[in-house]
Design a protein around this motif. Sequence first.
Motif, PDB file in Angstrom:
ATOM      1  N   GLU A   1      -3.589  -0.796  -0.082  1.00  0.00           N
ATOM      2  CA  GLU A   1      -4.286   0.454   0.222  1.00  0.00           C
ATOM      3  C   GLU A   1      -4.386   1.319  -1.037  1.00  0.00           C
ATOM      4  N   GLN A   2      -3.348   1.285  -1.848  1.00  0.00           N
ATOM      5  CA  GLN A   2      -3.339   2.061  -3.086  1.00  0.00           C
ATOM      6  C   GLN A   2      -4.427   1.570  -4.041  1.00  0.00           C
ATOM      7  N   ALA A   3      -4.605   0.243  -4.128  1.00  0.00           N
ATOM      8  CA  ALA A   3      -5.654  -0.310  -4.986  1.00  0.00           C
ATOM      9  C   ALA A   3      -7.029   0.083  -4.459  1.00  0.00           C
ATOM     10  N   GLN A   4      -7.198   0.076  -3.144  1.00  0.00           N
ATOM     11  CA  GLN A   4      -8.480   0.472  -2.547  1.00  0.00           C
ATOM     12  C   GLN A   4      -8.769   1.948  -2.820  1.00  0.00           C
ATOM     13  N   GLU A   5      -7.752   2.784  -2.699  1.00  0.00           N
ATOM     14  CA  GLU A   5      -7.938   4.209  -2.997  1.00  0.00           C
ATOM     15  C   GLU A   5      -8.320   4.416  -4.454  1.00  0.00           C
ATOM     16  N   ARG A   6      -7.700   3.662  -5.345  1.00  0.00           N
ATOM     17  CA  ARG A   6      -8.010   3.751  -6.775  1.00  0.00           C
ATOM     18  C   ARG A   6      -9.459   3.324  -7.017  1.00  0.00           C
ATOM     19  N   TRP A   7      -9.865   2.237  -6.348  1.00  0.00           N
ATOM     20  CA  TRP A   7     -11.247   1.752  -6.474  1.00  0.00           C
ATOM     21  C   TRP A   7     -12.238   2.822  -5.992  1.00  0.00           C
TER      22      TRP A   7
ATOM     23  N   ALA B   1      -5.419   1.425 -14.351  1.00  0.00           N
ATOM     24  CA  ALA B   1      -4.438   1.589 -13.272  1.00  0.00           C
ATOM     25  C   ALA B   1      -4.824   0.746 -12.055  1.00  0.00           C
ATOM     26  N   TRP B   2      -6.123   0.663 -11.771  1.00  0.00           N
ATOM     27  CA  TRP B   2      -6.600  -0.136 -10.635  1.00  0.00           C
ATOM     28  C   TRP B   2      -6.334  -1.619 -10.875  1.00  0.00           C
ATOM     29  N   ILE B   3      -6.649  -2.101 -12.072  1.00  0.00           N
ATOM     30  CA  ILE B   3      -6.462  -3.525 -12.387  1.00  0.00           C
ATOM     31  C   ILE B   3      -4.986  -3.908 -12.303  1.00  0.00           C
ATOM     32  N   ARG B   4      -4.096  -3.004 -12.720  1.00  0.00           N
ATOM     33  CA  ARG B   4      -2.651  -3.299 -12.642  1.00  0.00           C
ATOM     34  C   ARG B   4      -2.187  -3.472 -11.197  1.00  0.00           C
TER      35      ARG B   4
END
Length: 197
Positions: A9-15, A51-54
Amino acid sequence: MIASSKVTEQAQERWDNIVERFRAACILHKQGRVSKSRSIIKEELPTLIKAWIRLLPQSFRDDAKADLRDMFEREQALVDQGWKLQRIFKDTLVKSIIPQVEAKIAAKYRAMYLGRADRKRQERLAENDASWVNPSYADQVGEKPRIGLDDVSGMIDSLQNQESEILADSLVGLDQLVGHMAKSGIEPLIAADDSNL
């Protein structure tokens, strides 16, 4: 985004934040606010993208570049289309809709003005009939000069022309238009300009 069901969910929010900020940069660029657009692209986006890629699993990182390219193209096309639609809407508002509405309002005020002028004329006639003495020239000199109906129409028309552009800009904001298009899932229908970011 790549296999969005398999990312956190954190990666989706970053995206989503990356998409939002890139869209904002495209809109600012279209509005001629190039320095703010560049600031987002050069200062904010690289940090957000890293940050998203990480946050992505190692196996998805190669696909991330392709996702970014697709998103950049899609958002630029969406903003280009929104820009063109905004100009069409604004042109229609300024040249057709606003003048029609203002003409109706102006006609109402002209009628009110004529009604008041007629009542005042009737009152003066009644006063003159009731009086044995006609008003002197000195009494008339103190009166304020009247504005002719033609002048009032001219003033209303000049106000209409100046305010129509401002009103149209406030009714059809590019950021709102593009946001609604994006939320609706509208794919760009109009080919993107060659003058992309």
